[in-house]
Structures are given as C-alpha cells and as structure tokens.
Design an enzyme around this catalytic site. Structure first.
Site, PDB file in Angstrom:
ATOM      1  N   GLU A 122      -2.817  -4.392   3.717  1.00 19.41           N
ATOM      2  CA  GLU A 122      -2.386  -5.219   2.592  1.00 19.41           C
ATOM      3  C   GLU A 122      -3.085  -4.765   1.321  1.00 19.41           C
ATOM      4  O   GLU A 122      -4.022  -3.970   1.351  1.00 19.41           O
ATOM      5  CB  GLU A 122      -2.683  -6.696   2.833  1.00 19.41           C
ATOM      6  CG  GLU A 122      -4.160  -7.041   2.930  1.00 19.41           C
ATOM      7  CD  GLU A 122      -4.387  -8.532   3.146  1.00 19.41           C
ATOM      8  OE1 GLU A 122      -3.606  -9.343   2.602  1.00 19.41           O
ATOM      9  OE2 GLU A 122      -5.328  -8.889   3.857  1.00 19.41           O
ATOM     10  N   GLU A 167      -6.443  -2.497   1.443  1.00 19.53           N
ATOM     11  CA  GLU A 167      -7.183  -2.734   2.682  1.00 19.53           C
ATOM     12  C   GLU A 167      -6.571  -1.966   3.850  1.00 19.53           C
ATOM     13  O   GLU A 167      -5.343  -1.873   3.979  1.00 19.53           O
ATOM     14  CB  GLU A 167      -7.213  -4.234   2.989  1.00 19.53           C
ATOM     15  CG  GLU A 167      -7.781  -5.043   1.828  1.00 19.53           C
ATOM     16  CD  GLU A 167      -8.330  -6.382   2.254  1.00 19.53           C
ATOM     17  OE1 GLU A 167      -8.251  -6.725   3.441  1.00 19.53           O
ATOM     18  OE2 GLU A 167      -8.850  -7.095   1.383  1.00 19.53           O
ATOM     19  N   GLU A 200       2.814  -6.905  14.147  1.00 20.82           N
ATOM     20  CA  GLU A 200       1.984  -5.749  13.861  1.00 20.82           C
ATOM     21  C   GLU A 200       1.182  -5.414  15.116  1.00 20.82           C
ATOM     22  O   GLU A 200       0.660  -6.309  15.789  1.00 20.82           O
ATOM     23  CB  GLU A 200       1.033  -6.078  12.708  1.00 20.82           C
ATOM     24  CG  GLU A 200       0.477  -4.874  11.997  1.00 20.82           C
ATOM     25  CD  GLU A 200      -0.248  -5.302  10.730  1.00 20.82           C
ATOM     26  OE1 GLU A 200       0.327  -5.142   9.633  1.00 20.82           O
ATOM     27  OE2 GLU A 200      -1.382  -5.810  10.832  1.00 20.82           O
ATOM     28  N   ARG A 252      -6.106  -8.840  -7.133  1.00 18.38           N
ATOM     29  CA  ARG A 252      -7.089  -9.606  -7.912  1.00 18.38           C
ATOM     30  C   ARG A 252      -8.465  -8.986  -7.710  1.00 18.38           C
ATOM     31  O   ARG A 252      -8.622  -8.076  -6.892  1.00 18.38           O
ATOM     32  CB  ARG A 252      -7.124 -11.055  -7.423  1.00 18.38           C
ATOM     33  CG  ARG A 252      -7.343 -11.157  -5.912  1.00 18.38           C
ATOM     34  CD  ARG A 252      -7.486 -12.577  -5.428  1.00 18.38           C
ATOM     35  NE  ARG A 252      -7.404 -12.692  -3.986  1.00 18.38           N
ATOM     36  CZ  ARG A 252      -8.373 -12.409  -3.125  1.00 18.38           C
ATOM     37  NH1 ARG A 252      -9.524 -11.946  -3.579  1.00 18.38           N
ATOM     38  NH2 ARG A 252      -8.211 -12.573  -1.830  1.00 18.38           N
ATOM     39  N   LYS A 289       3.607  -9.410   2.679  1.00 16.91           N
ATOM     40  CA  LYS A 289       3.065  -8.314   3.478  1.00 16.91           C
ATOM     41  C   LYS A 289       4.141  -7.358   3.977  1.00 16.91           C
ATOM     42  O   LYS A 289       3.914  -6.155   4.099  1.00 16.91           O
ATOM     43  CB  LYS A 289       2.248  -8.876   4.637  1.00 16.91           C
ATOM     44  CG  LYS A 289       0.967  -9.565   4.184  1.00 16.91           C
ATOM     45  CD  LYS A 289       0.124 -10.001   5.362  1.00 16.91           C
ATOM     46  CE  LYS A 289      -1.201 -10.588   4.902  1.00 16.91           C
ATOM     47  NZ  LYS A 289      -1.034 -11.787   4.079  1.00 16.91           N
TER      48      LYS A 289
END
Length: 451
Positions: free
Chosen positions: A287, A275, A200, A291, A117
């Site tokens: 992030e 996202e 964060e 997939r 991240k």
C-alpha cells in the site's frame, strides 16, 4: 520566501511537530482544539487557537466544517491534516480546496486512488512495481474460493478501503473463507463505509519495510531511504528502525527506485510512504500512505532532512530543497511509541493525569510529545504520549542509547508501554537484527522463549 499561515488540523505530538516546522520557516500556525485539549501544549505553542467543540472527535477534530471555519476565521491559507483523523479522507482534501485553501498533501483523486488498496495495486502494477499475489475486488464467495485455491492458502481477506489493521482476516483453509469474508466485509462497512474486499497471499515470515518519498509540483521526487516496521502487534507498529538492518544494496536500490517510479507515475505531491513486504531478496508492494507517518522522524535523523518543512514548501509550489544525491544514510535510528496502554491487560488504554512526566535527554535523543507534567490523557483520542527517537553511529550504539533513554523516561499517573520496549531491546533476537512481522506476537506470548 513568502510568509504563510497554516491550520494544523490535528492534535498531540504531530500538531507540535508541524507548528515547529512552520515556525522554522517563518510561518504562523493555528490550531483547533476541543474541550479536552484547551490547556494542551500545542495550543500554547500555536500563534492562534480556535475552540471547535466538545471532546469526542466526532464533535470536533472530525468535523470538517468546523475546521474550515477555524481556518478561514484566522486567515489561514493552508491546512495541514497531520496523520489520522481526516488526513486520508478525499472529501476533506477536496473541501479544503473548494474553500479556497491549500491542502498540504496530494489531491483528493490521488488520495482516493491510493487509499483504495485494489486501485493502488493496479497503479503499482502499471508502474512495474511487484505486488503480493492476490485478486481484484471480490463480492462472490465462489470466485473468492477459486482465487484462494489458485494462489494457495493461507490468504488474507482485506478491506479495499481504509487501513490500521481493520477489515483484515487471516484464512487458513477453504472452510474458513466464506465466514472470514463476511466478517471482513461487515467490519469494513462499519469502519470505512465500504465493504469491498480482496484476497492477498500471506507472505509468511516477511519483514514490513517502507520507503519514505517526498515530491514537489515541479516533477522532483526523492526518497529518504527505508524504515523497518516489522515489530508489530495485530498489524499495529510498535517499534521502527531506519535504515533496515541486513538489507542488501541491490534490494534497497530496487525498492527505492520502485517507490520513486510509483510516485512519479501517479503524480504524487508531498510526503508519502510506499510499504512493502520483504521475503529474502524479494519485495512486494502492499500500500501507499498518502500522508506524513508517525515514524517519519527516524528517516529525518538518518538523512538530515526536515520532511514536514519539505511538505509545507511543496504545497506552496516551492521546489524541494534537496536532491537525491544530498541524502546519504548516516548511522541508525530507532523510534519507540510510548502509549498510555497497559501491556498486562491486552494493551488496554490507560487515560489519566500525568503526575510525573520526566523526559530523557542525551546524545542522539529526540523527543516528540504533546504533553507536559500535569497534563491529562483523555479517553477520546489516540493513546500516544510521546515518541522517543534515538540516533547512533551504528546499530549497537543506537540500541545502547535507546536503553539509556528509555530507562531515564519516568511517567506516572498512567500505565505505559515503556517497559515493553526495554524488554524488546534486551532480547537477543532484536539485538541480532531483523525480525519478521509475526515475531512480536510470539515474544509477547512467551518473552522468555528463544525466538
């Protein structure tokens, strides 16, 4: 178009989904299976199946050597990892390539970068994508205290590796930070083998919105618009909606453009999800999932695209079959994750035999499942039974169709989350439109309150 043979290195409804996409392309699909899954639906649907071990995932679906042996012994030329299990493990992606096979997804280096991240934040910043105020990786608690004081409490201590809500701790004050940092590091070390964490800023009352992207090896990248995944419990999504309600055209265009920009900047290949946290008219990158996602069907429903087929084609060097101008939002779609869990017992898993499994049908209703009546929900794996996806011309029709579909869904033998979804749909807050990521926790604590 060439015929290919793909090993689906997964199980459950996602294995069924990939098999069907492969068959529509004229390809063959092979599945591995454990002791617990020998009579599973996806084993029956596949062109070939290989027994790979005992029921625990560590002795079957997480054993990369067994998976690769299965692929080679059945003459597969591709491996599709689905989601979960090994789908975001760089070592598996590299092992597939080293075995002379094609990995359906981005390469190992990119999975590694975007799975970290802190590294993903740097990549986003380099692509001029706004990020949540925060820090680089921190090991020193004094430095963490300084950064937290600078960006302001509350903050999140987050594991740099991994996901799924693990290795994350909410910190309300300086006194809590050292202990939360130690706990997050310990959890991250146990879950991901990496105790790196960063800070964060908490964006309070934010929405969780993600943009679906798909890219080929010819430099083409398109987006399939966005999904609102704000209805979450302990950072685990429960219900998703596409497109996001009450999102301004300017904000949608800015987020989708940022997602394309990031995918192009990192050289992304395949299906992926970028996202964001959204607060009023601001969005912040959090992030990128490298997939296919559980909730991809609602993007397919509103855009008329087969994301899994596009994934498979991109992996073989084919160009995307669609251009951006071909993708237009049509209607509204919801997805409901029906899990074998007991909502009255803190959503504890409820394995057992499905003595009744009646699935709904009707206009706009799509079901993704790996089960049939008489099937057994084993305690070794994810508890998802089915995804109920419902599409309507507008939000009101989609909600009405969803209530009807969920009412017609009848499952016996295990406890499920169906009734929680019905309660959500009948709540005035959901009917009104968007909610924040903290809304569901309040609702579950007191469903009769005016949230």
């Amino acid at each position: 178009m060439s015929t290919h043979r793909v090993l689906v290195a997964n199980r459950g409804e996602i294995a069924v989904r990939i098999i069907r996409a492969a068959h529509l392309l004229g390809w063959e699909a092979v599945v591995p299976y454990s002791d617990a899954d020998q009579d599973a639906l996806w084993v029956d649907l596949a062109d070939d199946a290989v027994h790979i071990g005992k029921s625990p995932a560590s002795q079957s679906y997480l054993d990369s050597e067994k998976l690769l042996d299965a692929a080679k012994s059945t003459d597969c030329d591709l491996v599709h990892p689905g989601y979960g299990f090994l789908s975001e493990r760089p070592s598996f992606a590299q092992a597939v390539v080293d075995a002379g096979l094609v990995f359906v997804g981005p390469d190992a280096d990119l999975i590694s970068t975007m799975g970290d991240k802190a590294a993903a934040r740097r990549a986003a910043q380099a692509a001029d994508v706004p990020v949540v105020p925060g820090s680089e990786v921190l090991t020193d608690k004094d430095e963490a205290l300084r950064v937290a004081d600078e960006i302001g409490y509350p903050v999140l201590v987050k594991a740099s590796a991994g996901g799924g809500g693990r290795g994350i701790r909410l910190v309300e004050s300086a006194e809590e930070l050292p202990g939360a940092m130690s706990t997050a590091q310990s959890e991250a070390r146990s879950a991901f083998g990496d105790d790196a964490v960063y800070l964060e800023k908490v964006i309070e009352r934010a929405r969780h919105i993600e943009v679906q992207v798909i890219a080929d090896t010819h430099g083409n990248v398109v987006h399939a618009f966005e999904r609102d995944c704000s209805v979450q419990r302990r950072r685990q999504k429960l219900l998703e909606e596409a497109p996001a309600a009450d999102l301004s055209d300017d904000l949608r265009e800015s987020m989708t453009a940022a997602s394309i920009r990031l995918a192009q900047a990192v050289g992304y290949i395949g299906a992926g999800t970028v996202e964001y946290l959204v607060e009023e008219d601001h969005f912040y990158f959090i992030e990128m999932n490298t997939r296919i996602q559980v909730e991809h069907p609602i993007s397919e429903e509103i855009c008329g695209i087969d994301l899994v087929a596009e994934q498979l084609l991109a992996a073989t060097g084919e160009k995307l079959s669609v251009k951006q101008e071909d993708l237009v939002v049509q209607g509204v779609a919801f997805e409901f994750r029906i899990n074998a869990e007991d909502p009255d017992n803190d959503f504890f898993p409820s394995p057992g035999e499905l003595t009744r499994f009646d699935l709904p049908a009707g206009p706009g209703v799509r079901i993704e499942t790996g089960y049939v009546a008489g099937g057994v929900v084993a305690p070794y794996y994810d508890s998802m039974l089915a995804k109920v996806i419902v599409h309507g011309r507008d939000r009101a029709q989609a909600i009405a169709r969803s209530i009807q579909a969920l009412t017609e869904l009848r499952i016996e033998g295990v406890v499920t989350t169906r009734d929680v979804h019905l309660r959500l749909l009948r709540d005035s807050a959901v009917a009104r439109g968007p909610v924040s990521t903290s809304w569901l926790e309040d609702f579950l604590a007191d469903p009769d309150a005016n949230h």
